[in-house]
Design a protein around this motif. Structure first.
Motif, PDB file in Angstrom:
ATOM      1  N   ILE A  47     -12.074   2.477  -1.980  1.00  4.37           N
ATOM      2  CA  ILE A  47     -12.351   2.685  -0.563  1.00  4.37           C
ATOM      3  C   ILE A  47     -11.110   2.305   0.229  1.00  4.37           C
ATOM      4  CG2 ILE A  47     -13.774   2.035   1.412  1.00  4.37           C
ATOM      5  CD1 ILE A  47     -16.005   1.296  -0.515  1.00  4.37           C
ATOM      6  N   ARG A  66     -15.576   9.401   3.648  1.00  2.00           N
ATOM      7  CA  ARG A  66     -14.477   8.944   4.504  1.00  2.00           C
ATOM      8  C   ARG A  66     -15.000   7.828   5.394  1.00  2.00           C
ATOM      9  NH1 ARG A  66     -13.550  13.396   6.584  1.00  2.00           N
ATOM     10  NH2 ARG A  66     -11.992  14.058   5.096  1.00  2.00           N
ATOM     11  N   VAL A  67     -14.259   6.722   5.440  1.00  2.00           N
ATOM     12  CA  VAL A  67     -14.646   5.581   6.257  1.00  2.00           C
ATOM     13  C   VAL A  67     -14.564   5.970   7.729  1.00  2.00           C
ATOM     14  CG1 VAL A  67     -14.076   3.211   6.916  1.00  2.00           C
ATOM     15  CG2 VAL A  67     -13.940   3.906   4.513  1.00  2.00           C
ATOM     16  N   TRP A  70     -14.998   0.201   9.901  1.00  2.00           N
ATOM     17  CA  TRP A  70     -14.765  -0.893   8.954  1.00  2.00           C
ATOM     18  C   TRP A  70     -14.687  -2.177   9.761  1.00  2.00           C
ATOM     19  CZ3 TRP A  70     -13.962  -0.787   3.596  1.00  2.00           C
ATOM     20  CH2 TRP A  70     -13.439  -1.958   3.017  1.00  2.00           C
ATOM     21  N   GLN A  78     -19.616   5.320   6.905  1.00  2.00           N
ATOM     22  CA  GLN A  78     -18.803   6.342   6.268  1.00  2.00           C
ATOM     23  C   GLN A  78     -19.513   7.689   6.296  1.00  2.00           C
ATOM     24  OE1 GLN A  78     -18.950   5.130   1.868  1.00  2.00           O
ATOM     25  NE2 GLN A  78     -19.216   7.342   1.805  1.00  2.00           N
TER      26      GLN A  78
END
Length: 138
Positions: A47, A66-67, A70, A78
């Motif tokens: 990740i 895809r993040v 965060w 995500q």
């Protein structure tokens, strides 16, 4: 009308930040290899906090997310397109909040397109995955 989100929750004996790290940085240690593109060669999950989420299979990586957010203090979000096209990505949103027993982890998997019932059914294993995650964090 789109299908309802899948919601799964569990409590782990860790701080929200520890729970976040266990969920993200250690995902490859508790993830079920059967939920990867090639279970026999699965070795982990990579990740990038600013980019892709991928299953690692030896020297190969299969990007399936895809993040989007965060935040080690309490939230991981995500896009997810495991077993479906990237342009039909769903959204995985995980919140980590302090509780008397440690941290409450609430996962919401949403963004299902109308007619995606069969695909959605493949993701009703989040309760099982969260139990694997909790056993790892414990």
């Amino acid at each position: 009308m789109s299908p309802d989100p899948i919601v799964a929750e569990i409590t782990v004996p860790a701080t929200p930040t520890e729970a976040f790290v266990g969920f993200t940085a250690q995902m490859g240690e508790w993830w079920d290899p059967l939920l990867s593109p090639e279970p026999a060669t699965f070795t982990g999950i990579a990740i990038d906090p600013n980019g892709p989420v991928a299953s690692v299979h030896g020297d190969e990586q299969y990007v399936w997310g895809r993040v989007m957010e965060w935040d080690p203090i309490g939230r991981y979000t995500q896009e997810l397109w495991l077993w479906h096209p990237e342009d039909e990505a769903t959204v995985l949103d995980v919140r980590f909040t302090e509780s008397p027993e440690g941290s409450s982890v609430r996962l919401v998997h949403s963004g299902w397109l109308p007619g995606s019932d069969e695909l959605r059914e493949r993701f009703t294993v989040w309760d099982d995955l969260l139990r694997r995650y909790a056993a790892h964090v414990w």
